[in-house]
Each structure stands twice: as C-alpha cells, then as structure tokens.
Scaffold this active site. Structure first.
Site, PDB file in Angstrom:
ATOM      1  N   THR A  50       0.826  -1.205   0.000  1.00 44.67           N
ATOM      2  CA  THR A  50       0.000   0.000   0.000  1.00 44.67           C
ATOM      3  C   THR A  50       0.862   1.256   0.000  1.00 44.67           C
ATOM      4  OG1 THR A  50      -1.721   1.256   1.146  1.00 44.67           O
ATOM      5  CG2 THR A  50      -0.232   0.014   2.540  1.00 44.67           C
TER       6      THR A  50
ATOM      7  N   ASN B 145      -0.810   4.081   0.852  1.00 44.67           N
ATOM      8  CA  ASN B 145      -1.679   4.950   1.655  1.00 44.67           C
ATOM      9  C   ASN B 145      -1.121   5.048   3.081  1.00 44.67           C
ATOM     10  OD1 ASN B 145      -3.811   5.545   3.592  1.00 44.67           O
ATOM     11  ND2 ASN B 145      -5.207   5.478   1.852  1.00 44.67           N
TER      12      ASN B 145
ATOM     13  N   ASP C 185      -7.639  -3.424   0.041  1.00 45.28           N
ATOM     14  CA  ASP C 185      -8.479  -2.559  -0.790  1.00 45.28           C
ATOM     15  C   ASP C 185      -9.732  -2.287   0.018  1.00 45.28           C
ATOM     16  OD1 ASP C 185      -8.457  -1.291  -3.516  1.00 45.28           O
ATOM     17  OD2 ASP C 185     -10.509  -2.074  -3.405  1.00 45.28           O
TER      18      ASP C 185
HETATM   19  P1  ITT Z   1      -3.448   1.747  -1.824  1.00 47.05           P
HETATM   20  O1  ITT Z   1      -4.226   1.260  -3.023  1.00 47.05           O
HETATM   21  O2  ITT Z   1      -2.033   2.113  -2.153  1.00 47.05           O
HETATM   22  O3  ITT Z   1      -3.527   0.798  -0.665  1.00 47.05           O
HETATM   23  P2  ITT Z   1      -5.507   3.777  -1.757  1.00 47.05           P
HETATM   24  O4  ITT Z   1      -5.746   4.984  -0.905  1.00 47.05           O
HETATM   25  O5  ITT Z   1      -5.537   3.975  -3.248  1.00 47.05           O
HETATM   26  O6  ITT Z   1      -4.114   3.127  -1.305  1.00 47.05           O
HETATM   27  P3  ITT Z   1      -7.855   2.128  -1.929  1.00 47.05           P
HETATM   28  O7  ITT Z   1      -7.818   2.063  -3.397  1.00 47.05           O
HETATM   29  O8  ITT Z   1      -8.147   0.864  -1.155  1.00 47.05           O
HETATM   30  O9  ITT Z   1      -6.498   2.655  -1.315  1.00 47.05           O
HETATM   31  O10 ITT Z   1      -8.895   3.236  -1.504  1.00 47.05           O
HETATM   32  C1  ITT Z   1      -9.352   3.320  -0.213  1.00 47.05           C
HETATM   33  C2  ITT Z   1     -10.010   4.666   0.034  1.00 47.05           C
HETATM   34  O11 ITT Z   1     -11.139   4.426   0.905  1.00 47.05           O
HETATM   35  C3  ITT Z   1      -9.045   5.570   0.800  1.00 47.05           C
HETATM   36  O12 ITT Z   1      -8.437   6.470  -0.066  1.00 47.05           O
HETATM   37  C4  ITT Z   1      -9.954   6.253   1.800  1.00 47.05           C
HETATM   38  O13 ITT Z   1     -10.483   7.397   1.212  1.00 47.05           O
HETATM   39  C5  ITT Z   1     -11.104   5.267   2.006  1.00 47.05           C
HETATM   40  N1  ITT Z   1     -10.856   4.465   3.219  1.00 47.05           N
HETATM   41  C6  ITT Z   1     -10.515   3.150   3.306  1.00 47.05           C
HETATM   42  N2  ITT Z   1     -10.355   2.792   4.577  1.00 47.05           N
HETATM   43  C7  ITT Z   1     -10.571   3.881   5.318  1.00 47.05           C
HETATM   44  C8  ITT Z   1     -10.536   4.140   6.702  1.00 47.05           C
HETATM   45  O14 ITT Z   1     -10.196   3.221   7.583  1.00 47.05           O
HETATM   46  N3  ITT Z   1     -10.841   5.370   7.102  1.00 47.05           N
HETATM   47  C9  ITT Z   1     -11.162   6.327   6.224  1.00 47.05           C
HETATM   48  N4  ITT Z   1     -11.209   6.196   4.914  1.00 47.05           N
HETATM   49  C10 ITT Z   1     -10.916   4.967   4.441  1.00 47.05           C
END
Ligand code: ITT
Length: 196
Positions: A7, A9, A69
């Site tokens: 990830t 993120n 995800d």
């Molecule tokens: P990676 O793919 O690199 O892991 P990303 O941010 O692109 O990072 P996702 O495609 O899984 O990840 O998108 C998840 C989105 O959903 C993230 O950007 C948040 O906005 C939201 N999200 C997921 N889990 C969350 C949480 O625990 N609290 C708040 N928002 C969350």
C-alpha cells in the site's frame, strides 16, 4: 519470511503497523514508488491485483505480501463511492477532496445522517498461494465533518454504538472496531501458518 505491505496509503500503513505484532515493511522501501492500476470491479479483485503486482516485482520467495483494498459505501446513494472511494472527487483527488465531495452529496439528499459502512478486503500472496479475507464496520455518515483523527472519510463517519466520529474518537477505538482490524483478525492465522 518477511511481510511486505502493498500500500502507498499512509493512513493504512500506520494502522497496519500498529495492529501487526510482527515487523511489516512498506513496499516502497524496497521497490520505490509504483503506480498500480486497480481496474477490478470488487474490493477482492483490486486487493489481489495490488498484492500480486508487488509479489511479482519483488522476485523472491522470501516475502509474504499483504494488500488492503477498502472504501465506504452509502446505501442511500446506491452504494457509492464503494470501490471508487480513493477517486470519488476525480482521478488523483486528495483524501480531503473526496471527503468534502461525499459530505456535499449526502447534504444534497436533504439528510443530516444516513447509514453507511466501510469494507476492507485484505489479500495475502506468497509462494504458497493466494488468500483474501474481508471485514466491515457499520455506522452512519454525517452531512458535516467533526475531528481530525484517522484518515479519509473518518471525520464524517460515526461507528454504530458511538456518538462521536472516527475523526474525534481515539485511534485505539478505531483499532478495535474497524473493517481493517476485523479483516486482520482473519488474516493473522493465515500469515502465521505461512511463516511456519
Ligand atoms: P493503496 O491502493 O495504495 O492501498 P488507496 O488509498 O488507493 O491506497 P484504496 O484504493 O483501497 O487505497 O482506496 C481506499 C479509500 O477508501 C481511501 O483512499 C480512503 O479514502 C477510504 N478508506 C478506506 N479505509 C478507510 C478508513 O479506515 N478510514 C477512512 N477512509 C478509508
């Protein structure tokens, strides 16, 4: 075997690091920055794309790769943003832009509060094969934001059984009830089995 998190993120990374008892390495520490196209139509499909991509790029059987995800779904809006949570306000949108877009869309429905839920799919890829587990957290979204804790949509999300948003509640509470924490409870025995 070493555990690598697929990830980019920072919010997810922080939560995984706090919740895992063993050492976890961010993929960027080994491979640098990478843009992975997440074009599946389910959380599970996108989690597998991320974990497989990183596992293949590591080119070593010494790693267990874990991806997440996740996203938030609002039934009154037909389930959006769902798998599009990271780009709800457009490709490359920031967490804040996505958050405020959802606040505006909820407001436009004429409600102050409506049910919503987070989903997390965690994929585990290693030389032994692939696994996917899920976790959910139910609650409500508000037509406003409160607090700065957590990340993403947390400042507008009130978990079931609480009065405060995840932006206001302590990180420890989120760690005990979150979609990610629940998926990780299922992932941990799989990871332990693979490490034996
Ligand atoms: P990676 O793919 O690199 O892991 P990303 O941010 O692109 O990072 P996702 O495609 O899984 O990840 O998108 C998840 C989105 O959903 C993230 O950007 C948040 O906005 C939201 N999200 C997921 N889990 C969350 C949480 O625990 N609290 C708040 N928002 C969350």
């Amino acid at each position: 075997m070493k555990i690598v998190l697929a990830t980019g993120n920072k919010g997810k990374l922080r939560e995984f690091t706090q919740m895992c008892d063993t050492e976890v390495i961010a993929f960027s520490e080994i491979l640098g920055e990478l843009d992975i196209v997440e074009d599946a139509d389910t959380f599970k499909g996108n989690a597998l794309i991320k974990a497989r991509t990183i596992y293949e790029k590591l080119e070593s059987e010494d790693y267990i790769v874990i991806s997440d995800d996740s996203g938030i779904s609002v039934p009154i809006l037909g389930g959006v943003p769902g798998i599009y949570s990271a780009r709800y306000a457009g490709e490359g949108a920031s967490d804040k832009e996505n958050l405020y877009k959802l606040v505006e869309v909820v407001k436009s429905k004429g409600v102050n509060r409506t049910p919503a839920y987070y989903t997390a799919a965690i994929a585990i890829v290693s030389k032994y094969g692939e696994y996917v587990v899920h976790g959910w957290m139910h609650g409500d979204v508000l037509s406003t934001t409160r607090g700065e804790k957590g990340f993403g949509y947390d400042p507008m999300f009130v978990p079931a059984g609480y009065d405060l948003t995840l932006g206001e509640l302590d990180d420890d509470i989120k760690k005990s009830i979150s979609h990610r924490a629940k998926a990780l409870v299922l992932a941990k025995p799989i990871i332990e089995m693979l490490q034996r």
